[in-house]
Design a protein around this motif. Structure first.
Motif, mmCIF file in Angstrom:
data_model
loop_
_atom_site.group_PDB
_atom_site.id
_atom_site.type_symbol
_atom_site.label_atom_id
_atom_site.label_comp_id
_atom_site.label_asym_id
_atom_site.label_seq_id
_atom_site.Cartn_x
_atom_site.Cartn_y
_atom_site.Cartn_z
ATOM 1 N N ARG A 17 66.120 42.743 -12.208
ATOM 2 C CA ARG A 17 66.677 42.387 -10.904
ATOM 3 C C ARG A 17 65.944 43.099 -9.772
ATOM 4 N NH1 ARG A 17 72.500 44.547 -9.000
ATOM 5 N NH2 ARG A 17 72.655 43.527 -6.965
ATOM 6 N N ARG B 41 63.228 41.325 -7.842
ATOM 7 C CA ARG B 41 63.614 40.194 -6.996
ATOM 8 C C ARG B 41 62.820 38.934 -7.356
ATOM 9 N NH1 ARG B 41 66.884 41.284 -2.905
ATOM 10 N NH2 ARG B 41 66.192 39.425 -1.774
ATOM 11 N N ASN C 111 75.648 44.315 -15.427
ATOM 12 C CA ASN C 111 74.231 44.136 -15.099
ATOM 13 C C ASN C 111 73.848 42.663 -15.145
ATOM 14 O OD1 ASN C 111 73.604 47.010 -14.978
ATOM 15 N ND2 ASN C 111 73.795 46.993 -17.202
ATOM 16 N N PHE D 273 72.755 40.226 -11.998
ATOM 17 C CA PHE D 273 71.464 39.536 -12.106
ATOM 18 C C PHE D 273 71.657 38.031 -11.896
ATOM 19 C CE2 PHE D 273 68.170 37.425 -14.663
ATOM 20 C CZ PHE D 273 67.022 38.062 -14.215
ATOM 21 N N GLU E 82 71.952 36.576 -8.398
ATOM 22 C CA GLU E 82 70.790 36.630 -7.508
ATOM 23 C C GLU E 82 69.566 35.910 -8.037
ATOM 24 O OE1 GLU E 82 69.828 40.616 -6.407
ATOM 25 O OE2 GLU E 82 71.866 41.104 -5.758
ATOM 26 N N VAL E 83 69.493 35.685 -9.352
ATOM 27 C CA VAL E 83 68.266 35.152 -9.948
ATOM 28 C C VAL E 83 68.586 33.880 -10.733
ATOM 29 C CG1 VAL E 83 66.297 35.648 -11.440
ATOM 30 C CG2 VAL E 83 67.385 37.516 -10.151
#
Length: 513
Positions: free
Chosen positions: A165, A168, A227, A231, A234-235
């Motif tokens: 993460r 980015r 976690n 993650f 955002e991804v």
């Protein structure tokens, strides 16, 4: 000490914890539908992407989308139902988005029985593929919660996702073994040094998955890790599957071990496939519902070809056929024809072929000496290698430049350079294959290489034959990072460990058409 999630806590992880209730006649957060396992996005293109969430009751998923984090001028999308038939999961394709743009979305659920009752929103983000030649960055890997190594808070949970993460990335290419449906998670595991590994547990992971709900639970177990949820928010994920989404080394010839009461491998595969598609934000195929192989175009520099090396394979037999036929199917004729068409029509600088298994690592399927992967051992092209020879010859003759193979599966990191001058079969152009993983599972390897296509090991990081099945706490958890330079088109591939140490890197220059 046994760490155990209650059923309520399992269903309402921290990403879906509800705040104060606005309606005066409701006094508890539990009276409103929750986002239970965070949010996900996936299969992102230049003008859209899929978003996903799960709730705890029959409800409507309400999605808003905006180009700013403040959600100013947000666009509300039509609601879709989350029902028991899909385990209360729902996913939506968001279209007509601007290219190369950060997209913010928020999801909440409205109770189907009481339309005035809505839960709190959970926010996620993704970036659409660029329309111009800007930099592209992504990570890849596979193998999560395998060999009994589950979520251990004392070890930081699924720590590799926190490390990835930080880069980015524009997206995450999941190379398969997204779960270990055949791998029970026990409360404690004694390590070689006498220490105790302590797993978070749930009842469904105490045995191999056989029912649809048990397959679903294996995916939801992973999503209890903070976690992974952070993650996912955002991804975007580009997901493919391998064997452990059903059971180890499965093909239609699989003889199930005694741990299974369900003896029909086709039934288990169907249940595993349904749970897999329910739990990931994948675009659906109108041509073949449930299809895994697909092409994802991520701007002028990159096309990703996601393969499915499970659904169409023949039996895990000796793999020694000299003529192509059903016994040597791995991708199968239809998928091969699709791949050739896609490669031929691609105008992207780089064509990444996402293979859930390596090309030349020999992986046996015991106890009958069958072959689990493409490779059958040193020598001329035989068995499943006939498909690879056909694809490589086509790439050369077309010609198609700048193909790179990315894979996982074998639980160690490696870089393989394929040189026709060192191969038994020589009718192809040189190319690279990069191997990463595990992300959170036992570390193994290295595996023996087959010389049919002339692979040369340029890098390997593995524990060695006398030190197998290392836990995540040993630090040998690996992922790959790719960056494509927007100006030059160069591809920089780096293999990293979970501490984010760059173990090895290379820069590939694109060839002109």
């Amino acid at each position: 000490m046994k760490i155990k999630l209650s059923r309520r806590r399992f269903l309402t992880t921290s990403a879906g914890v509800l705040g104060a209730v606005a309606m005066p006649h409701l006094s508890r957060a539990a009276d409103r539908p929750a986002v239970t396992h965070g949010v996900q996005s996936g299969d992102v293109s230049v003008d859209g992407g899929v978003v996903w969430a799960r709730t705890d009751r029959p409800a409507q998923m309400l999605v808003e989308v905006a180009t700013t984090e403040s959600f100013k001028n947000a666009r509300a999308l039509p609601p879709i139902a989350a029902l028991p038939e899909s385990d209360f999961t729902a996913k939506m394709l968001i279209e007509n988005l601007p290219g190369g743009q950060d997209i913010f979305y928020r999801i909440r659920f409205r109770d189907l029985s009481h339309g005035a009752i809505e839960g709190e929103s959970v926010v996620g983000r993704f970036r659409t593929a660029p329309a111009d030649r800007r930099d592209v960055s992504f990570v890849w890997g596979g193998d999560v919660a395998g060999q009994g190594w589950g979520i251990n808070p004392d070890d930081g949970g699924m720590f590799s996702f926190a490390t990835m993460r930080k880069h980015r990335p524009d997206f995450f290419l999941h190379s398969g073994d997204t779960i270990y449906a055949d791998g029970p998670i026990q409360p404690e595991v004694k390590l070689a040094d006498g220490k105790i590994w302590k797993n978070v547990t749930i009842p469904e992971k105490a045995k191999v998955a056989e029912t649809l709900d048990e397959y679903r639970a294996a995916h939801k177990y992973n999503l209890t890790d903070e976690n992974l949820r952070a993650f996912n928010a955002e991804v975007p994920i580009f997901a493919q599957w391998d064997d452990h989404e059903v059971t180890n080394n499965w093909s239609l010839s699989k003889e199930l071990p005694a741990a299974y009461k369900v003896r029909d491998i086709s039934l288990l595969a169907a249940r595993g496939a349904r749970a897999f598609h329910e739990m990931y934000p994948m675009r659906e195929s109108i041509h073949e519902p449930g299809r895994v192989y697909r092409q994802i175009s991520y701007g002028p520099h990159l096309d990703v070809f996601m393969l499915d090396e499970r659904s169409y394979r023949g039996p895990n037999g000796p793999n020694l056929e000299t003529e192509y036929g059903p016994a040597s199917y791995f991708l199968g004729p239809d998928q091969i024809a699709w791949l050739k068409r896609g490669l031929l029509n691609s105008r992207a600088t780089w064509k990444v072929i996402a293979s859930d298994m390596p090309l030349s690592l020999v992986v046996s399927d015991t106890p009958k000496g069958g072959s689990e992967a493409f490779a059958q051992g040193d020598g001329p092209v035989r068995g499943r290698e006939l498909e690879i020879a056909d694809i490589l010859r086509f790439i050369k003759m077309a010609p198609i430049n700048n193909t790179v193979w990315l894979t996982a599966d074998v639980h160690y990191a490696a870089a393989h350079y394929y040189d026709p001058n060192k191969a038994q079969f020589q009718d192809f152009e040189p190319f690279w294959e990069f191997v990463s993983g595990p992300l959170h599972a036992g570390t193994f390897g290295p595996a023996p290489l087959d010389n049919t296509f002339g692979p040369e090991v340029r890098f390997v990081k593995a524990p060695g034959k006398d030190n197998q099945n290392l836990p995540p706490s040993a630090g040998m958890q690996f992922f790959g990072h790719v960056r494509i330079d927007g100006a030059s088109g160069q591809m920089i591939v780096t293999l990293r460990d979970r501490a984010d140490v760059a173990l090895w890197s290379t820069t590939l220059d694109p060839k002109s058409a």
